[in-house]
Design an enzyme around this catalytic site. Structure first.
Site, mmCIF file in Angstrom:
data_model
loop_
_atom_site.group_PDB
_atom_site.id
_atom_site.type_symbol
_atom_site.label_atom_id
_atom_site.label_comp_id
_atom_site.label_asym_id
_atom_site.label_seq_id
_atom_site.Cartn_x
_atom_site.Cartn_y
_atom_site.Cartn_z
ATOM 1 N N TRP A 1 29.384 4.231 -7.656
ATOM 2 C CA TRP A 1 29.867 4.308 -6.271
ATOM 3 C C TRP A 1 28.781 4.755 -5.317
ATOM 4 O O TRP A 1 28.616 4.182 -4.238
ATOM 5 C CB TRP A 1 31.110 5.202 -6.194
ATOM 6 C CG TRP A 1 32.279 4.547 -6.844
ATOM 7 C CD1 TRP A 1 32.927 4.966 -7.968
ATOM 8 C CD2 TRP A 1 32.918 3.313 -6.458
ATOM 9 N NE1 TRP A 1 33.925 4.082 -8.285
ATOM 10 C CE2 TRP A 1 33.947 3.063 -7.386
ATOM 11 C CE3 TRP A 1 32.726 2.405 -5.420
ATOM 12 C CZ2 TRP A 1 34.782 1.945 -7.313
ATOM 13 C CZ3 TRP A 1 33.554 1.280 -5.346
ATOM 14 C CH2 TRP A 1 34.570 1.063 -6.276
ATOM 15 N N ASP B 1 31.765 11.188 -0.598
ATOM 16 C CA ASP B 1 32.822 10.234 -0.952
ATOM 17 C C ASP B 1 33.680 10.947 -1.981
ATOM 18 O O ASP B 1 33.284 11.099 -3.137
ATOM 19 C CB ASP B 1 32.180 8.965 -1.526
ATOM 20 C CG ASP B 1 33.204 7.979 -2.078
ATOM 21 O OD1 ASP B 1 34.416 8.286 -2.051
ATOM 22 O OD2 ASP B 1 32.772 6.898 -2.534
ATOM 23 N N LYS C 1 43.816 6.593 -5.043
ATOM 24 C CA LYS C 1 43.541 7.294 -6.285
ATOM 25 C C LYS C 1 44.474 8.496 -6.412
ATOM 26 O O LYS C 1 45.161 8.650 -7.402
ATOM 27 C CB LYS C 1 42.083 7.763 -6.345
ATOM 28 C CG LYS C 1 41.035 6.698 -5.982
ATOM 29 C CD LYS C 1 40.941 5.580 -6.972
ATOM 30 C CE LYS C 1 40.104 4.371 -6.586
ATOM 31 N NZ LYS C 1 38.772 4.555 -6.095
HETATM 32 C C1 LIG Z 1 37.754 3.478 -5.648
HETATM 33 C C2 LIG Z 1 36.553 4.065 -5.034
HETATM 34 C C3 LIG Z 1 35.898 3.462 -3.945
HETATM 35 C C4 LIG Z 1 36.314 2.128 -3.391
HETATM 36 O O1 LIG Z 1 37.479 2.199 -2.706
HETATM 37 P P1 LIG Z 1 38.119 0.885 -2.031
HETATM 38 O O2 LIG Z 1 39.349 1.456 -1.441
HETATM 39 O O3 LIG Z 1 38.367 -0.107 -3.119
HETATM 40 O O4 LIG Z 1 37.162 0.388 -1.029
HETATM 41 C C5 LIG Z 1 34.810 4.101 -3.394
HETATM 42 N N1 LIG Z 1 34.351 5.264 -3.895
HETATM 43 C C6 LIG Z 1 34.946 5.856 -4.950
HETATM 44 C C7 LIG Z 1 34.407 7.149 -5.460
HETATM 45 C C8 LIG Z 1 36.056 5.282 -5.545
HETATM 46 O O5 LIG Z 1 36.642 5.882 -6.596
#
Ligand SMILES: *Cc1c(COP(=O)(O)O)cnc(C)c1O
Length: 372
Positions: free
Chosen positions: A105, A179, A203
């Protein structure tokens, strides 16, 4: 309303399991939200019903995560990946941005930012196959960085920052951008070290479609002139996340999750502190079993193992399909690892009770006993 039949345990990395009480409440209110004669998804986002839902969600989240006053909470769309562009469009001023790469990521974030800014890799664990955390004391921070980005929980590689770095102590004045998509609300956040945090809801907060951004006020209002208005944090903040139609239903369901989180207790701990205790206990059950077994293996260094996403491998990978089929039959769903790393992955978000982790370990132990 009849109580739900026992449901299987769902270990998906995202979109992921939701608390059953939240799903039930959404079901109960589906046709008629609190006597309005409308489903939440049929309401104007400008009407007083939806505005009350949205304001309560924001207030509950602020309380839960103890977000200080000088931060704005924005409800956006586009997911974590859109924020990989939206953050540099808003914060980079076209200058230098530092990245700490610890898995897929953060790697994606670094790549996307290069469309808008000069990306600089301050540290990387790539040489360790993304199984370690580079020591902050050795990060090569740029003197002129507009911000430093890291992914505080790498969902695919299972690497988590258990402490956020103090950039000031590293000689950097840059704000820290995290993030936190896959561990938001699983533990408290030290906001004194953060300038901006973003995450998709799917998530650990609610349904896909909602993206949460928590941003310090002084970082708002510096977007590149090419930044779309709908993605300019100033436009979003000035319009209380209603510049354009927000993902109303996703905000409502996330709001129900925030209320559920506020009700959770564990001893004297409440809300996020209670969730953190549970999440520590859940992860320990699975890691202790993996470490004690001859068949299963987790490759992440112990000081940075994720509490939320636990990748594991069978020593005999030819048994993967048999494992997954057996797990599915035992009511343990979506354990297949991400295609880029293979093996298995168990995601233990807030909605996963410890009983689910115990059921997984019982199955793993049984499966191991059947292997030659
Ligand atoms: C799932 C995830 C993303 C991507 O998210 P989207 O909603 O599919 O754009 C980005 N960063 C992390 C850490 C993730 O777990």
């Amino acid at each position: 309303m009849t109580p739900p039949a026992a449901r299987p345990y769902n270990f998906s990395a995202g979109p992921a399991a939701m608390p059953v009480e939240v799903l039930q409440q959404a079901a109960n209110e589906m046709l008629d939200w609190q006597g309005t004669g409308m489903s939440v998804m049929e309401m104007s986002h400008r009407g007083k019903s939806f505005i009350s839902i949205c304001e309560a969600a924001e207030q509950d989240l602020r309380e839960l995560l103890a977000v200080p006053e000088q931060f704005r909470i924005l409800f956006m769309q586009g997911g974590g990946l859109a924020e990989n562009a939206i953050v540099p469009m808003n914060l980079s001023r076209g200058g230098v941005v530092d990245f700490v790469v610890t898995g897929s990521w953060s790697q994606k974030s670094a790549k996307e930012a290069r469309k808008y800014a000069t990306g600089h890799i301050a540290a990387s664990n790539e040489a360790d196959a993304h199984t370690t955390l580079p020591d902050p004391a050795k990060w090569q921070v740029s003197a002129d960085a507009q911000y430093l980005h890291l992914c505080s929980n790498e969902t695919i590689h299972g690497v988590e920052f258990h402490d956020l770095p103090d950039l000031k102590a590293l000689g950097s004045d840059a704000p820290l951008v995290i993030d936190f998509s896959s561990h938001v609300a699983s533990r408290p956040v030290d906001w004194s070290r953060v300038g901006l945090a973003f995450g998709g809801a799917q998530k650990n907060l609610g349904p896909a479609g909602l993206t949460l951004v928590v941003v310090r006020e002084d970082l708002i209002g510096h977007a590149l002139s090419s930044c779309p208005s709908a993605f300019d944090y100033k436009t979003v903040a000035d319009n209380a996340s209603m510049y354009n139609t927000p993902p109303t239903y996703a905000i409502y369901v996330a709001g129900l999750t925030f209320q559920w989180l506020k009700r959770q207790t564990e001893g004297n701990a409440k809300g996020i502190a209670a969730m953190e205790q549970r999440n520590i206990a859940k992860a320990k059950v699975l890691y202790d079993f993996i470490d004690s077994s001859q068949l299963y293996q987790n490759r992440v260094a112990r000081n940075c193992r994720s509490r939320m996403n636990i990748p594991f491998f069978l020593r005999d990978e030819s048994r993967n399909k048999a494992f997954l089929d057996g797990a599915q039959a035992a009511g343990l769903l979506q354990l297949k690892g991400h295609k880029s790393v293979g093996g298995m992955r168990a995601s233990l978000y807030n909605a996963m009770p410890i009983e689910g982790v115990q059921a997984l370990v019982a199955f793993m132990r049984h499966f191991e006993s059947t292997q030659a």
